[in-house]
Design an enzyme around this catalytic site. Structure first.
Site, PDB file in Angstrom:
ATOM      1  CG  ASP A 109      76.366  75.058  57.763  1.00 28.12           C
ATOM      2  OD1 ASP A 109      75.729  74.732  56.682  1.00 28.12           O
ATOM      3  OD2 ASP A 109      76.706  76.451  57.962  1.00 28.12           O
ATOM      4  CG  ASP A 140      79.154  80.492  57.715  1.00 23.14           C
ATOM      5  OD1 ASP A 140      79.580  79.779  57.008  1.00 23.14           O
ATOM      6  OD2 ASP A 140      79.510  81.913  57.953  1.00 23.14           O
TER       7      ASP A 140
END
Ligand SMILES: CSC[C@H]1O[C@H](OP(=O)(O)O)[C@H](O)[C@@H]1O
Ligand SMILES: Nc1ncnc2[nH]cnc12
Length: 475
Positions: A413, A415
Site C-alpha cells: 500500500d 500508507d
C-alpha cells in the site's frame, strides 16, 4: 603422457591398452597397492568388467589392507555390482575393514549401515557401534559423517523406532533414546561438517514468515519442534523441514493464528530459538507500506537499512537475563542486514524477473496503529522508502545472535501520505499480500538454494566475530 596426440583414435586405443598393462605390471609384479586400486578403477571405468574389478578390489583390500579398495568392494557388495546379488552384511565387513585401515569414507558407510533400519534386517542395528564409526569418520574429515551425526543429535535416536513420531517431537518425550536429542552437540557437529565443506551442514536456514506468510506451506511434512528460551517462548512452534535438499526452519512471526501484535512479538525468543536449532541464516518476509512513488504496491524490496520508531521493545540479548549471554554489547549497525543474504534475495528476484528494488530504507513504527498523515510525511522526509512494524528489533537481534539476516519486503500500500487517496487498512494489506505471495515464496526458496550452494563461508564467521568484538565485559 604429453607425447600422445589423443585426437587420433588408434593412439587413444593404444594409450588405454598400455595403461592397463602399466597397471597390471605395477599391481602384480611390483605389488603396489595404490596401483592395484587404479587397476580396479580401470577395469571398472574403462573395461566395464565389474566382476574382474571386484576381484581386484577384494584382494587389494584383504591382501594389502588397502582401505579405499575395501570401500569399493563393500559398495559392490551393497548394490550387487560384479555379482548380481546385494549382500549388506558382507558389505559391512569390508566397510569395517576399510575403516580399520584408515579410510574415513569406509567408516562413514559402516556407520550408516549400522545406524540405519535395514528393511530385511540383513544388518543388525547397532547404534553405539555405528556412532563410533561415524565419529571416527567425522574426526578424519569426512564431512558427511559430521552432518549425519548432527542430524542424530537434532532428533535423537530412538531405541524403538516404531515408537517415534517424527512429526510431533513433543510426543517422543517419554520414549527411550539410544542417543538423546542434544542441540548443542547437533550444532557442534553441523559446524564441523560445514567447516569441512558440506554445504547442507553449513546452511540451516530460518524463515520468519510475516503477515500473510504465517503458514506458507513450503514443507510437505514439517516436523513441529517446541523450543523454549531464556527469553521466553517464541511466537509458535518451529516447523522443520527440507526445501530442495536444504534443511530449513519456519517460524510464524506473529504466531500461526496471527495472535501476537507487532509490539507483543517476542523477537528475542524467536531469534534465540532459531539460533538454538542451528540456523545460520534467517530470511524474513514483511508486508510494508510504501513511502515513495517508485516503490509500487506489488513489488518486492530487499531492504538495506532501517529507521527505528519503536519504543519499549526488548532489543538486546545482553541484559543479564539468566541463561543469556554476558556483558554489554555495543553492536555496529551499518550495514544492518547481511549483504550476502541480501544478494541472494536480489539475485533470485532478478532471475525471476519480478519487480524488485534492491535497496530501501524501512521505517519501523511501533504500531499496532498505522501512521498519521503527518507522521507518514515526516517518514518520507527522513528518507524512508517503506514503513512496517516489525523489522526492528528483529534485524538487530539477528545481528546480535551472529546470524546472516535479510528481509524481503512486499509493498502492499501507499500508507497515507498521497493526496486524495484512501489511507491504508488491514484488509488492503492482506489482499495485496495474498495477490503477490507467490513472488515472496519463490524468491525465498530460490535464495535458499543460492545460499546453500555457496561454498564461501567467511561471512558467517565475520558475523560472529563482529559480535565478539562488540562485547564489553568487566569481571
Ligand atoms: C497486517 S497490517 C500491519 C502488519 O503487517 C506487517 O507485518 P509483518 O512485518 O509481520 O509482515 C507490518 O509490519 C505490521 O506488523
Ligand atoms: N502502511 C503500513 N504501515 C505499517 N505497516 C504496514 N504493513 C503494511 N503496510 C503498512
Amino acid at each position: 603422457m604429453s607425447g600422445y596426440d589423443l585426437k587420433k583414435e588408434e593412439e587413444v586405443k593404444e594409450f588405454v591398452e598400455n595403461l592397463g598393462i602399466e597397471y597390471r605390471f605395477g599391481c602384480y609384479k611390483e605389488k603396489k597397492p595404490e596401483v592395484c586400486h587404479l587397476l580396479g578403477d580401470y577395469l571398472e571405468a574403462i573395461k566395464k568388467d565389474f566382476e574382474k574389478a571386484a576381484t581386484v578390489f577384494k584382494s587389494n583390500c584383504l591382501d594389502y589392507n588397502y582401505g579405499k579398495s575395501c570401500l569399493k568392494y563393500g559398495n559392490y557388495k551393497l548394490i550387487g555390482k560384479g555379482s548380481n546379488k546385494s549382500d549388506p552384511a558382507e558389505a559391512l565387513k569390508y566397510f569395517e575393514k576399510g575403516c580399520e585401515n584408515n579410510d574415513p569414507t569406509s567408516c562413514l558407510h559402516a556407520g550408516l549401515l549400522l545406524t540405519a533400519i535395514s528393511p530385511d534386517e540383513s544388518v543388525i542395528r547397532d547404534v553405539p557401534k555405528g556412532y563410533n564409526y561415524l565419529k571416527k569418520a567425522c574426526d578424519n574429515r569426512e564431512n558427511m559423517a559430521c552432518h549425519y551425526l548432527s542430524g542424530m543429535y537434532l532428533t535423537g535416536v530412538p531405541k524403538n523406532p516404531k515408537e517415534y513420531n517424527p512429526h510431533k517431537p513433543e510426543k517422543n518425550k517419554n520414549i527411550d533414546f539410544l542417543i538423546k536429542p542434544d542441540l548443542k552437540q547437533a550444532f557442534s557437529f553441523a559446524l564441523k561438517g560445514c567447516e569441512l565443506g558440506h554445504i547442507y551442514a553449513c546452511a540451516n536456514i530460518g524463515i520468519i514468515g510475516g503477515s500473510g506468510f504465517d503458514e506458507p506451506g513450503l514443507f510437505e511434512n514439517p516436523v513441529e519442534r517446541v523450543v523454549s528460551t531464556p527469553f521466553g517462548n517464541p511466537s509458535d512452534v518451529l516447523l522443520e523441514g527440507v526445501i530442495k535438499g536444504v534443511p530449513c526452519v519456519i517460524l510464524a512471526r506473529h504466531g500461526r493464528k496471527h495472535q501476537f501484535q507487532p509490539s507483543d512479538v517476542n523477537y528475542r525468543a524467536n531469534i534465540w530459538a532459531l539460533k538454538e536449532v542451528g540456523c545460520t541464516h534467517v530470511l524474513a518476509t514483511t508486508a510494508t507500506g510504501s513511502l515513495h512513488e517508485d516503490y509500487q504496491p506489488g513489488s518486492l524490496v530487499v531492504v538495506d537499512d532501517f529507521i527505528d520508531r519503536t519504543w519499549g521493545r526488548k532489543c538486546t540479548f545482553y541484559d543479564r537475563t539468566e541463561g543469556g549471554p554476558k556483558g554489554v554489547c555495543h553492536l555496529p549497525m551499518s550495514p544492518a542486514f547481511c549483504e550476502v543474504a541480501r544478494n541472494a534475495l536480489s539475485t533470485a528476484a532478478r532471475a525471476r524477473n519480478y519487480p524488485c528494488h534492491h535497496k530501501g530504507t524501512i521505517v519501523t513504527i511501533q504500531g499496532p496503529r498505522f501512521s498519521s498523515r503527518a507522521e507518514s510525511l515526516m517518514h518520507r522526509q527522513w528518507g524512508g522508502h517503506l514503513v512496517n512494524m516489525t523489522t526492528v528489533p528483529e534485524v538487530v537481534l539477528a545481528k546480535e545472535a551472529g546470524l546472516s539476516y535479510a528481509a524481503v519486503a512486499l509493498v502492499t500500500d501507499y500508507d497515507c501520505w498521497r493526496d486524495n487517496e484512501k489511507s491504508v487498512c488491514v484488509s488492503d494489506v492482506l489482499e495485496a499480500f495474498a495477490k503477490n505471495v507467490k513472488k515472496a515464496a519463490d524468491v525465498i526458496v530460490d535464495a535458499i538454494q543460492i545460499l546453500a550452494a555457496s561454498t564461501d563461508h567467511p561471512y558467517l564467521t565475520a558475523h560472529k566475530e563482529l559480535v565478539t568484538s562488540a562485547i564489553m565485559l568487566k569481571e
